[in-house]
Design an enzyme around this catalytic site. Structure first.
Site, mmCIF file in Angstrom:
data_model
loop_
_atom_site.group_PDB
_atom_site.id
_atom_site.type_symbol
_atom_site.label_atom_id
_atom_site.label_comp_id
_atom_site.label_asym_id
_atom_site.label_seq_id
_atom_site.Cartn_x
_atom_site.Cartn_y
_atom_site.Cartn_z
ATOM 1 N N HIS A 47 -16.981 1.124 7.051
ATOM 2 C CA HIS A 47 -16.780 0.669 5.670
ATOM 3 C C HIS A 47 -16.358 -0.797 5.662
ATOM 4 O O HIS A 47 -16.901 -1.617 4.918
ATOM 5 C CB HIS A 47 -15.715 1.538 5.005
ATOM 6 C CG HIS A 47 -15.125 0.983 3.745
ATOM 7 N ND1 HIS A 47 -14.225 -0.076 3.749
ATOM 8 C CD2 HIS A 47 -15.293 1.319 2.447
ATOM 9 C CE1 HIS A 47 -13.882 -0.365 2.515
ATOM 10 N NE2 HIS A 47 -14.518 0.466 1.703
ATOM 11 N N ASN A 48 -15.382 -1.145 6.507
ATOM 12 C CA ASN A 48 -14.905 -2.526 6.530
ATOM 13 C C ASN A 48 -15.968 -3.480 7.048
ATOM 14 O O ASN A 48 -16.065 -4.618 6.596
ATOM 15 C CB ASN A 48 -13.641 -2.623 7.385
ATOM 16 C CG ASN A 48 -12.423 -2.070 6.683
ATOM 17 O OD1 ASN A 48 -12.538 -1.318 5.717
ATOM 18 N ND2 ASN A 48 -11.244 -2.429 7.149
ATOM 19 N N LYS A 79 -13.961 4.487 8.272
ATOM 20 C CA LYS A 79 -13.286 3.379 7.592
ATOM 21 C C LYS A 79 -13.631 2.048 8.258
ATOM 22 O O LYS A 79 -13.798 1.022 7.586
ATOM 23 C CB LYS A 79 -11.769 3.591 7.608
ATOM 24 C CG LYS A 79 -10.953 2.434 7.028
ATOM 25 C CD LYS A 79 -11.367 2.074 5.599
ATOM 26 C CE LYS A 79 -10.327 1.267 4.857
ATOM 27 N NZ LYS A 79 -9.857 0.052 5.496
ATOM 28 N N ARG A 94 1.838 -1.138 10.436
ATOM 29 C CA ARG A 94 0.862 -1.952 11.153
ATOM 30 C C ARG A 94 0.254 -1.162 12.303
ATOM 31 O O ARG A 94 0.960 -0.448 13.028
ATOM 32 C CB ARG A 94 1.528 -3.230 11.664
ATOM 33 C CG ARG A 94 0.567 -4.219 12.330
ATOM 34 C CD ARG A 94 1.240 -5.586 12.483
ATOM 35 N NE ARG A 94 2.452 -5.512 13.280
ATOM 36 C CZ ARG A 94 2.481 -5.601 14.601
ATOM 37 N NH1 ARG A 94 1.345 -5.721 15.291
ATOM 38 N NH2 ARG A 94 3.629 -5.556 15.250
ATOM 39 N N GLY A 122 -7.315 -1.300 -1.655
ATOM 40 C CA GLY A 122 -6.302 -2.312 -1.861
ATOM 41 C C GLY A 122 -5.156 -1.807 -2.730
ATOM 42 O O GLY A 122 -4.964 -0.602 -2.918
ATOM 43 N N HIS A 145 -37.033 -4.742 37.426
ATOM 44 C CA HIS A 145 -36.392 -3.766 36.555
ATOM 45 C C HIS A 145 -37.363 -2.717 36.017
ATOM 46 O O HIS A 145 -36.948 -1.823 35.288
ATOM 47 C CB HIS A 145 -35.701 -4.473 35.387
ATOM 48 C CG HIS A 145 -34.519 -5.286 35.812
ATOM 49 N ND1 HIS A 145 -33.396 -4.717 36.376
ATOM 50 C CD2 HIS A 145 -34.291 -6.627 35.781
ATOM 51 C CE1 HIS A 145 -32.515 -5.674 36.654
ATOM 52 N NE2 HIS A 145 -33.037 -6.838 36.313
ATOM 53 N N SER A 198 -9.157 2.950 1.496
ATOM 54 C CA SER A 198 -9.690 1.702 0.960
ATOM 55 C C SER A 198 -9.430 1.612 -0.532
ATOM 56 O O SER A 198 -9.390 2.622 -1.231
ATOM 57 C CB SER A 198 -11.199 1.606 1.219
ATOM 58 O OG SER A 198 -11.712 0.406 0.670
ATOM 59 N N GLU A 243 -18.174 -4.095 4.261
ATOM 60 C CA GLU A 243 -17.441 -4.993 3.364
ATOM 61 C C GLU A 243 -17.595 -6.445 3.813
ATOM 62 O O GLU A 243 -17.840 -7.340 2.999
ATOM 63 C CB GLU A 243 -15.971 -4.577 3.356
ATOM 64 C CG GLU A 243 -15.055 -5.421 2.508
ATOM 65 C CD GLU A 243 -13.610 -4.980 2.656
ATOM 66 O OE1 GLU A 243 -12.749 -5.853 2.911
ATOM 67 O OE2 GLU A 243 -13.340 -3.766 2.540
ATOM 68 N N LYS A 285 -9.015 -9.738 9.915
ATOM 69 C CA LYS A 285 -8.001 -8.923 10.580
ATOM 70 C C LYS A 285 -8.549 -8.113 11.740
ATOM 71 O O LYS A 285 -7.797 -7.437 12.416
ATOM 72 C CB LYS A 285 -7.334 -7.998 9.556
ATOM 73 C CG LYS A 285 -6.415 -8.739 8.590
ATOM 74 C CD LYS A 285 -5.595 -7.769 7.766
ATOM 75 C CE LYS A 285 -4.561 -8.506 6.925
ATOM 76 N NZ LYS A 285 -3.734 -7.560 6.121
ATOM 77 N N ASN A 328 11.785 3.235 5.169
ATOM 78 C CA ASN A 328 11.305 1.952 5.646
ATOM 79 C C ASN A 328 12.293 1.427 6.684
ATOM 80 O O ASN A 328 13.503 1.671 6.586
ATOM 81 C CB ASN A 328 11.174 0.946 4.490
ATOM 82 C CG ASN A 328 10.367 -0.279 4.881
ATOM 83 O OD1 ASN A 328 9.139 -0.226 4.937
ATOM 84 N ND2 ASN A 328 11.033 -1.387 5.168
ATOM 85 N N ARG A 329 11.763 0.727 7.654
ATOM 86 C CA ARG A 329 12.626 0.190 8.713
ATOM 87 C C ARG A 329 13.744 -0.685 8.140
ATOM 88 O O ARG A 329 14.869 -0.663 8.616
ATOM 89 C CB ARG A 329 11.780 -0.621 9.702
ATOM 90 C CG ARG A 329 12.541 -1.155 10.897
ATOM 91 C CD ARG A 329 11.601 -1.836 11.859
ATOM 92 N NE ARG A 329 10.847 -2.895 11.215
ATOM 93 C CZ ARG A 329 9.978 -3.678 11.840
ATOM 94 N NH1 ARG A 329 9.726 -3.486 13.124
ATOM 95 N NH2 ARG A 329 9.333 -4.622 11.186
ATOM 96 N N MET A 357 0.828 -1.208 0.000
ATOM 97 C CA MET A 357 0.000 0.000 0.000
ATOM 98 C C MET A 357 0.861 1.257 0.000
ATOM 99 O O MET A 357 0.601 2.208 -0.749
ATOM 100 C CB MET A 357 -0.936 0.002 1.209
ATOM 101 C CG MET A 357 -2.074 -0.991 1.124
ATOM 102 S SD MET A 357 -3.312 -0.537 -0.119
ATOM 103 C CE MET A 357 -4.109 0.856 0.683
#
Length: 482
Positions: free
Chosen positions: A186-187, A183, A76, A131, A451, A129, A190, A260, A33-34, A14
């Site tokens: 959205h997921n 988002k 991440r 991909g 109650h 979003s 999805e 995920k 980047n690491r 991404m």
């Protein structure tokens, strides 16, 4: 002299594609980047002969950026984001901007916006979003956080976002963690869409005994009608794909789904806010059930189901299934919007629901034709109580209803699980019921726990307790809502 318009940390698929997208639109980008090797490979490969600068420390990255510095994190979610912010913060100047483009939990983003403001810099949480393909050629971007940072990044983000009818699929969402919340919803939608399509596939294969080629044709046809959407389109592509031996690859893929966590977060938020997000919750649980593959195989041997032939015209059953899928998809979006409306009230966000539909019309995984109808509904009535009250959706559900019911009935008769299609119908029937059996629930709660309950012959807000057995007292429990 600093040259870069944007710095980006995290060169996975991404991150790399967003950088190339920015470069296509004339923006200079510095990357880090690491893993040094990853940066070197990117600079020597896809970024070759582009105005993209490879950096090998955060200090070097920050030095390359124009003021106010804009650093985008594509890493991440969770602790890694907090750790990177701690490393970046001492290098930034007041007014600089950190942008989290990962799938962070909205509550984390909300906290980080406040912490950044206290430290003198600005923070944005942007849901993205689409991909790999979307990142490269035009994603849906959902920015939220510090509103003062939005004008600084708006030209870049709206340039690289997907465009529909000349409008960028990137609009300001709102304060705090609202961008990542939208988002997350959205997921969740999805998850629901994917489960609904999978149930349609299951009914075609296991109930209507359709061959893969015929199923592929049906999905391709559906994609030219009201179900026109990215997920329907790729389903047709998947069903048309053949393995190296010429047989359909779909039949060789293990039926155990992964996840995920964003769908789960959506369900948890719905429970926290008391919103009946039934379809998306069923989609999450369906994935959980699918993962118990070996246990399901043992249960299948214990509970064999005799196949029941489908009566009537198979083509009519396919039309019914199309209507069921369309109606359930409407319910999924309606539930998602219910959740966003409740969250906006709970967290003090000012969300533009028409703009959210606009952002989802292109670039993202749930893009579909009727998102335009959702935008129209909110343009006509920004204070719309529920999507199901909009004229377009009232008419659509009225037309699709009979086929929807016949489809769910077929699934029951065949012993095929249709949890998302069925729960969508149950929600719809509950939503349109002026009276539900919750009166008995309240009586039961009052019987065993004092109650209390309200009465239909007295004003709302007055609570009563009955000594149902004659052995209780007059003391009542306190009342509360989720």
């Amino acid at each position: 002299m600093p040259q870069a318009d944007m710095g980006l940390v995290g060169l996975a698929v991404m991150g790399q594609n967003l950088v190339l997208n920015m470069s296509d639109h004339g923006y200079r980008v510095a990357v880090y980047n690491r893993s040094r090797a990853t940066t070197e490979k990117f600079i020597a490969g896809p970024a070759r002969e582009r105005d993209i600068t490879g950096c090998y420390s955060l200090e070097e990255l920050v030095r390359e950026l124009k003021a106010p510095r804009k650093v985008m994190l594509m890493i991440r979610a969770g602790d890694p984001v907090d750790q990177l912010i701690q490393q970046l913060a001492p290098l930034l100047s007041p007014g600089d901007i950190i942008i989290d483009g990962g799938n962070s939990r909205f509550s984390d983003t909300d906290r980080r916006v406040r912490e950044a403001a206290a430290s003198g810099f600005r923070y944005l949480g942007c849901g993205i979003s689409g991909g790999e393909e979307g990142a490269r050629h035009g994603p849906s971007i959902m920015p939220g956080g510090d509103a003062s940072a939005w004008p600084e990044v708006r030209p870049i983000f709206q340039a690289i976002a997907a465009q529909v009818d000349g409008e960028p699929c990137c609009q300001w969402v709102g304060e705090g963690g609202s961008g990542h919340y939208v988002k997350m919803v959205h997921n969740g939608i999805e998850y629901g869409d994917m489960q609904l399509i999978s149930e349609a596939f299951h009914l075609m294969q296991g109930g209507l005994r359709m061959e893969v080629d015929r199923m592929q044709q049906v999905f391709a046809d559906w994609n030219r009608g009201v179900l026109d959407s990215y997920l329907i389109e790729i389903t047709a592509d998947i069903l048309g794909y053949r393995d190296s031996d010429g047989l359909p690859l779909i039949d060789k893929i293990l039926d155990a789904a992964g996840q995920k966590g964003t769908g789960k977060w959506t369900g948890i938020s719905a429970l926290d806010l008391g919103i009946p997000l039934t379809l998306i919750a069923e989609a999450v649980f369906a994935r959980c059930l699918s993962s118990r593959k070996e246990e399901r195989e043992r249960a299948a041997a214990l509970y064999a189901v005799e196949p029941v032939p489908i009566d009537g015209d198979p083509e009519e059953a396919i039309d019914d299934l199309r209507d069921a899928l369309y109606a359930s998809k409407i319910i999924s979006y309606a539930q998602g919007y219910m959740l966003m409306q409740e969250a906006a009230e709970a967290y003090g966000w000012n969300l533009n629901y028409g703009d959210i539909a606009l952002m989802w019309r292109g670039g993202c995984i749930i893009r579909s034709r009727f998102l335009g109808n959702i935008k129209d509904a909110y343009d006509r009535n920004p204070s719309l109580e529920n999507l199901l009250a909009a004229d377009f959706f009232v008419e659509a559900l009225g037309q699709a209803g009979p086929g929807w019911r016949r489809t769910v009935t077929r699934g029951i008769r065949l012993g095929l699980p249709l949890p998302a299609l069925g729960s969508a119908l149950a929600f719809f029937d509950g939503y349109r019921s002026a009276r539900l059996p919750a009166n008995l629930l309240q009586a039961q709660r009052d019987y065993f726990g004092a109650h209390t309950y309200e009465r239909i012959d007295r004003p709302r807000g007055e609570f009563f307790h009955t000594d149902w057995t004659g052995r209780g007292g007059t003391a009542a429990s306190s009342t509360y809502d989720v």
